[in-house]
Design a protein around this motif. Structure first.
Motif, short mmCIF file in Angstrom:
data_model
loop_
_atom_site.label_atom_id
_atom_site.label_comp_id
_atom_site.label_asym_id
_atom_site.label_seq_id
_atom_site.Cartn_x
_atom_site.Cartn_y
_atom_site.Cartn_z
N THR A 7 33.98 43.53 32.27
CA THR A 7 34.91 42.56 32.84
C THR A 7 34.36 41.16 32.63
O THR A 7 33.15 40.93 32.82
CB THR A 7 35.11 42.81 34.35
OG1 THR A 7 35.81 44.04 34.54
CG2 THR A 7 35.93 41.69 35.00
N THR A 22 42.59 42.55 45.92
CA THR A 22 42.01 43.20 44.73
C THR A 22 42.69 44.57 44.58
O THR A 22 42.06 45.61 44.72
CB THR A 22 40.49 43.37 44.87
OG1 THR A 22 40.20 44.07 46.10
CG2 THR A 22 39.78 42.03 44.87
N ASP A 51 48.93 44.03 33.06
CA ASP A 51 48.85 42.58 33.19
C ASP A 51 49.27 42.16 34.59
O ASP A 51 50.23 42.72 35.15
CB ASP A 51 49.78 41.88 32.19
CG ASP A 51 49.38 42.12 30.74
OD1 ASP A 51 48.37 42.80 30.50
OD2 ASP A 51 50.10 41.64 29.84
N VAL A 52 48.60 41.14 35.12
CA VAL A 52 48.98 40.52 36.39
C VAL A 52 49.27 39.05 36.12
O VAL A 52 48.46 38.35 35.50
CB VAL A 52 47.87 40.67 37.45
CG1 VAL A 52 48.23 39.90 38.72
CG2 VAL A 52 47.63 42.14 37.78
N TRP A 72 45.19 38.06 34.87
CA TRP A 72 44.22 39.09 34.47
C TRP A 72 44.95 40.15 33.68
O TRP A 72 46.13 40.43 33.92
CB TRP A 72 43.58 39.72 35.71
CG TRP A 72 42.79 40.97 35.43
CD1 TRP A 72 41.50 41.05 34.97
CD2 TRP A 72 43.24 42.33 35.58
NE1 TRP A 72 41.13 42.37 34.83
CE2 TRP A 72 42.18 43.18 35.19
CE3 TRP A 72 44.44 42.90 35.99
CZ2 TRP A 72 42.27 44.55 35.22
CZ3 TRP A 72 44.55 44.29 36.01
CH2 TRP A 72 43.47 45.10 35.63
N TYR A 73 44.23 40.72 32.70
CA TYR A 73 44.77 41.90 32.04
C TYR A 73 43.64 42.89 31.78
O TYR A 73 42.46 42.51 31.65
CB TYR A 73 45.51 41.55 30.75
CG TYR A 73 44.65 41.41 29.51
CD1 TYR A 73 44.59 42.44 28.58
CD2 TYR A 73 43.92 40.26 29.26
CE1 TYR A 73 43.83 42.32 27.43
CE2 TYR A 73 43.16 40.12 28.12
CZ TYR A 73 43.11 41.15 27.21
OH TYR A 73 42.36 41.03 26.07
N SER A 76 41.77 48.79 38.78
CA SER A 76 41.65 47.85 39.89
C SER A 76 41.47 46.44 39.37
O SER A 76 40.75 46.22 38.38
CB SER A 76 40.48 48.23 40.80
OG SER A 76 40.70 49.48 41.42
N VAL A 77 42.12 45.50 40.00
CA VAL A 77 41.98 44.10 39.63
C VAL A 77 40.62 43.61 40.08
O VAL A 77 40.31 43.66 41.28
CB VAL A 77 43.10 43.25 40.26
CG1 VAL A 77 42.94 41.78 39.89
CG2 VAL A 77 44.47 43.76 39.83
N TYR A 86 52.68 37.73 43.18
CA TYR A 86 52.23 38.06 41.83
C TYR A 86 53.20 39.07 41.22
O TYR A 86 53.96 39.74 41.93
CB TYR A 86 50.82 38.65 41.86
CG TYR A 86 49.76 37.65 42.24
CD1 TYR A 86 49.15 36.86 41.28
CD2 TYR A 86 49.39 37.48 43.57
CE1 TYR A 86 48.18 35.92 41.62
CE2 TYR A 86 48.43 36.55 43.93
CZ TYR A 86 47.83 35.77 42.95
OH TYR A 86 46.88 34.85 43.30
N TRP A 96 53.41 42.21 38.06
CA TRP A 96 52.57 43.03 37.19
C TRP A 96 53.43 43.92 36.30
O TRP A 96 54.58 44.19 36.60
CB TRP A 96 51.55 43.82 38.00
CG TRP A 96 52.06 45.00 38.79
CD1 TRP A 96 52.76 44.97 39.95
CD2 TRP A 96 51.87 46.38 38.47
NE1 TRP A 96 53.02 46.25 40.40
CE2 TRP A 96 52.48 47.13 39.51
CE3 TRP A 96 51.24 47.06 37.44
CZ2 TRP A 96 52.49 48.52 39.52
CZ3 TRP A 96 51.25 48.45 37.44
CH2 TRP A 96 51.86 49.16 38.47
#
Length: 505
Positions: free
Chosen positions: A38, A361, A378-379, A388-389, A398-399, A409, A411
């Motif tokens: 990450t 999260t 994707d978020v 984030w992706y 998990s993000v 948000y 997704w």
């Protein structure tokens, strides 16, 4: 990117590093277990984070055991021009003539078409908007079009004249490309409002024209006349047809009986040279069972660098969920019919749509797609900007970044067939996002397109590429094994609808 946090996870163990002033980092571990990585950019950078889940160690070890290099691109940040040789500019000019070789073809664009008017002169300055409207995708109904290299587009003026301003950043003062011109005005019914097939009515093609450039005072390079031919297999041996059938059996929730709710369509492109973009040859909308015969350029079996690419899409106009198939033919198999068998759509599970009080999260989950080899999730924030992706072979992820409190948000999940983690790492994600843009002005058979902040964000990225480069870069990974499979087997991917959720405190 300096100051980014890099987290390496192997089983229950985590190591971390911070990128230095050059953006480099190094993390080591022993063993053959797959790892997850990450990368979280520094706060305030405006960049999105990325997670690669379940990366095979063997991908980054050569036969002698040495570690390979991993290049990672973070999405969403501003770009600056790198130092190097300055651009040089120039123009090519000529005339577009009808099939009799004397009658000029003067553009009469529809009111919905962008302004692609040729500049009056190469006057020593970069024309305003040189890479804007003139670089957007061509659309059915336009005539008097002239394309250089499949990328740069202008329309003809009085006397059928055209002038195309071009530039190069290479250290040289000349380059070459193809020239295509004609009228993209053919339909199967004679009426664009009732047509299901749109194609070139007449065309002309020069495989190579040369251009000379300078840092200032644009030189004009003459390319002569382009004389049109009918784009009709019945009268022109340079044109043939390629049959395609759509198999939508894997798709659920698509009401193809109503074209305002769902559509499937195919776009054939002429990939005429490795250094040029494909030229769209038509748009074919599948409104029932049976095959469609697409008009295409007839390829020489000996010219295997030339290909017909066919991009087929099934689009749910209520949710914007879609499935895409890319296939290729060359001169050796051009007569073999195609079937676009669409990949199923990932079904989003959690968080459910329009839920509130979600973890900052969250763990995102979706149902498996048969034949998928890799997933992307994707978020986005409320404006459609990618936060984030992640890439994974699993159906949940998990993000790793802490989302804002009490924020909305969105997704979305993507499924890929044939794509492996090693193929996807290192791709230009911004170009990938730009290529996802559904441009309603481009698709003649699209009667409506619901407002969607994510698609609109894709459009802003696409326009940024057009404004600066004049085109959207190719988005396919460049691994040799992947490209070999791509040409042999085609390529499939699908995208879910977009769900919305709100975080808690």
């Amino acid at each position: 990117m300096a100051g980014a946090q890099v987290q390496l996870q192997v089983g229950g163990s985590t190591k971390s590093a911070v990128t230095d002033s050059t953006g480099a980092f190094s993390l080591t571990y022993s063993g053959g277990t797959n790892f997850s990585l990450t990368v979280i950019p520094p706060a305030g950078s405006g960049l999105g984070a990325v997670t690669y889940d379940g990366v095979a160690v063997a991908t980054y070890n050569d036969q002698y055991g040495a570690a390979g290099e991993m290049n990672i691109y973070l999405p969403g940040g501003p770009s600056v021009a790198l130092p190097g040789s300055r651009n040089t500019f120039g123009c090519i000019y000529g005339n577009l003539l009808d099939t009799d070789g004397t009658t000029p073809v003067v553009a009469a664009p529809p009111s919905t078409a962008p302004d692609r008017t040729s500049p009056a002169a190469c006057n020593g300055t970069q024309p305003e908007g040189v890479f804007n409207d003139g670089s957007t995708a061509i659309s059915p109904g336009e005539n008097g079009l002239v394309l250089f290299g499949g990328l740069r587009v202008v329309t003809t003026g009085a006397g059928g004249s055209f002038r195309i301003p071009l530039f190069t950043g290479n250290n040289g003062f000349a380059f070459s490309g193809s020239l295509w011109g004609g009228n993209y005005t053919g339909t199967d019914t004679g009426d664009p409002n009732t047509a299901t097939a749109y194609f070139w009515e007449k065309f002309a093609f020069k495989p190579r024209v040369d251009l000379y450039t300078k840092p200032s005072n644009f030189p004009d390079t003459p390319v002569g006349n382009l004389v049109l031919e009918p784009f009709d297999p019945a009268t022109n041996p340079k044109v043939t047809t390629l049959s395609i059938t759509h198999d939508t059996s894997a798709l659920s929730g698509f009401d193809f009986s109503d074209p305002s709710k769902a559509l499937s369509f195919s776009l054939p492109l002429f990939n005429h040279a490795i250094h040029s973009a494909g030229i769209e040859l038509g748009q074919y909308y599948h409104l029932g069972a049976g095959a469609m015969n697409m008009r295409i350029v007839k390829l020489d079996p000996a010219a295997q660098s030339q290909q017909i690419e066919v991009d087929s899409t099934a689009l749910n106009l209520d949710t914007l969920a879609r499935s895409t198939v890319k296939q290729w033919r060359d001169g050796t198999n051009l007569g073999t019919p195609l079937t676009a068998k669409f990949l199923a759509i990932p079904s989003l599970q959690a968080p459910a749509n329009n839920t509130t009080g979600q973890s900052r999260t969250p763990t995102l989950s979706w149902k498996a797609v048969p034949e998928a080899t890799l997933y992307e999730v994707d978020v986005y924030d409320a404006n459609g900007k990618l936060v984030w992706y992640g890439l994974s072979k699993n159906t949940s992820l998990s993000v790793p970044v802490t989302l804002g409190a009490n924020q909305t948000y969105q997704w979305q999940a993507f499924a890929y067939e044939g794509l492996e983690m090693s193929d996807a790492i290192g791709r230009d994600l911004e170009a990938t996002l730009a290529a996802r843009w559904i441009n309603p002005r481009h698709l003649a058979g699209l009667r409506r397109l619901p407002s969607n902040p994510v698609n609109e964000a894709y459009g802003r990225i696409a326009q940024a590429y057009l404004d600066t480069l004049g085109y959207i870069p190719a988005t396919r990974p460049a691994g040799q094994r992947y490209l070999q499979n791509l040409l042999a087997n085609g390529y499939r991917e699908s995208a879910s609808e977009t769900f919305s959720f709100q975080t808690g405190n």
